[in-house]
Design a protein around this motif. Structure first.
Motif, PDB file in Angstrom:
ATOM      1  N   MET A  49     101.612 -11.434  26.196  1.00  0.00           N
ATOM      2  CA  MET A  49     102.953 -11.629  25.666  1.00  0.00           C
ATOM      3  C   MET A  49     103.529 -10.355  25.035  1.00  0.00           C
ATOM      4  SD  MET A  49     103.470 -14.739  26.459  1.00  0.00           S
ATOM      5  CE  MET A  49     105.035 -14.960  25.621  1.00  0.00           C
ATOM      6  N   VAL A  50     102.704  -9.316  24.908  1.00  0.00           N
ATOM      7  CA  VAL A  50     103.126  -8.113  24.189  1.00  0.00           C
ATOM      8  C   VAL A  50     104.338  -7.454  24.853  1.00  0.00           C
ATOM      9  CG1 VAL A  50     102.443  -5.767  23.533  1.00  0.00           C
ATOM     10  CG2 VAL A  50     100.868  -7.675  23.174  1.00  0.00           C
ATOM     11  N   ASP A  51     104.330  -7.359  26.168  1.00  0.00           N
ATOM     12  CA  ASP A  51     105.449  -6.702  26.853  1.00  0.00           C
ATOM     13  C   ASP A  51     106.773  -7.430  26.593  1.00  0.00           C
ATOM     14  OD1 ASP A  51     103.903  -4.695  27.866  1.00  0.00           O
ATOM     15  OD2 ASP A  51     103.565  -5.663  29.812  1.00  0.00           O
ATOM     16  N   TYR A  52     106.724  -8.753  26.551  1.00  0.00           N
ATOM     17  CA  TYR A  52     107.948  -9.514  26.294  1.00  0.00           C
ATOM     18  C   TYR A  52     108.474  -9.223  24.884  1.00  0.00           C
ATOM     19  CZ  TYR A  52     106.475 -12.171  30.410  1.00  0.00           C
ATOM     20  OH  TYR A  52     106.096 -12.529  31.672  1.00  0.00           O
ATOM     21  N   VAL A  53     107.563  -9.127  23.921  1.00  0.00           N
ATOM     22  CA  VAL A  53     107.976  -8.846  22.548  1.00  0.00           C
ATOM     23  C   VAL A  53     108.531  -7.428  22.437  1.00  0.00           C
ATOM     24  CG1 VAL A  53     107.182  -8.680  20.154  1.00  0.00           C
ATOM     25  CG2 VAL A  53     106.337 -10.514  21.617  1.00  0.00           C
TER      26      VAL A  53
END
Length: 335
Positions: free
Chosen positions: A41-45
């Motif tokens: 989920m890091v890329d989305y954040v």
């Protein structure tokens, strides 16, 4: 209403958005973001931080226009400028500022025993899989018939389940023949029966059974515990090694504690604690929330009227917390 007041509102909005963008950037740079969300989920954040920054820039632009009096008025009779109520605006902006301040002021820390106690430590990771199997009226793997005597015999308590590939005598000498190889495969199919819900666990169980010490790896943590738990009676007597934090609860014996980890799907909101009960005569040497690496022999016991795995400790040592202290589903498992 004064355009200066409107300019102030745009400036406050921009400041809040810049604050969230900076906080996300700080979490990403320090890797502390893994305390809150799964790596996938890091890329989305990160992209959300870019969005916050872009909107903040637009709010600054609007603040400058309002301050210089260049805001275009519409033809309607309504006043579109914000209300001058100080209390109302303080409450509204406070809803955004308060969590942001907490984020900057409070230290980032991983979840531990206190939250595990509230959520309830799960000592049987295969419960959901067994439930799915039962719902289709398939026999649970744990109730599968024991392997025939051609694989050797164990103790009456079932604590020494033999490895079907370690036969000696005539059976061992015939292991090089195609028929012997097929017999070994058939025997493993008997040991690890499966259905549409468990076929990938059965395949993994066959791999784990060949290990002298079953490693509970970071990238297959839940999959390994679920596999062993699903076929627990077949793994009794085998050795296992795992790392995690120490967790205790009142109804455990003084010699017992749980080596646990938090598993998360998306973010810390869906975190669930899973672990293995261990037994060690000097268990009190290790305080709650300290990290340990444990190697021991798999046994079966009852805890709160549930059949669970117990690890009889043979070797234990202090460990440094993992960089990513949580474990995550491996979406390539079974593919």
């Amino acid at each position: 209403m004064s355009t200066k007041w409107l300019s102030l509102h745009h400036f406050i909005k921009a400041s809040i958005l810049f604050g969230f963008a900076m906080y996300i950037a700080y979490l990403v740079k320090t890797d502390n973001i893994l305390y809150y969300i799964a790596p996938r989920m890091v890329d989305y954040v990160k992209w959300s931080a870019v969005g916050f920054y872009a909107i903040a820039v637009y709010q600054i632009y609007q603040a400058i226009r309002a301050f210089t009096g260049s805001v275009a008025a519409c033809d309607c009779d309504h006043d579109h400028t914000p209300s001058p109520s100080v209390l109302k605006n303080t409450l509204i902006y406070g809803l955004f500022c308060f969590p942001l301040l907490l984020g900057f002021l409070l230290p980032d820390a991983s979840m531990g025993s206190s939250l595990a106690a509230k959520k309830g430590m799960n000592l049987s990771s295969a419960t959901a899989v067994k439930k799915d199997t039962t719902s289709t009226q398939a026999s649970p793997p744990a109730a599968a018939p024991a392997p025939s005597s051609t694989t050797g015999t164990g103790t009456d308590s079932g604590t020494n389940t033999p490895n079907p590939t370690s036969n000696t005598g005539a059976a061992g000498s015939a292991a090089t023949s195609p028929k012997a190889g097929a017999a070994t495969v058939d025997k493993q199919d008997e040991m690890f029966p499966s259905d549409k819900f468990t076929k990938h666990y059965a395949a993994y169980a066959k791999e784990l059974y060949q290990e002298s010490v079953i490693p509970v790896k970071e990238d297959l943590y839940m999959e390994t515990l679920t596999t062993v738990d699903l076929y627990l009676d077949k793994f009794v007597g085998k050795k296992m090694q795992l790392t995690g934090f120490v967790y205790r609860q009142d109804d455990m014996k003084p010699s017992q504690f749980v080596v646990g980890r938090f598993a998360i799907q998306c973010c810390s909101a869906d975190a669930a604690p899973y672990g293995v009960l261990v037994d060690y005569e000097r268990a009190q040497q290790f305080p709650s929330d300290s990290w340990v690496t444990v190697t021991g022999t798999i046994q079966q016991t009852k805890f709160n009227d549930m059949d669970i795995m117990l690890l009889k400790v043979e070797k234990i040592s202090k460990a440094e917390p993992a960089k990513a202290q949580y474990v995550y589903p491996n979406f390539d498992f079974g593919v």
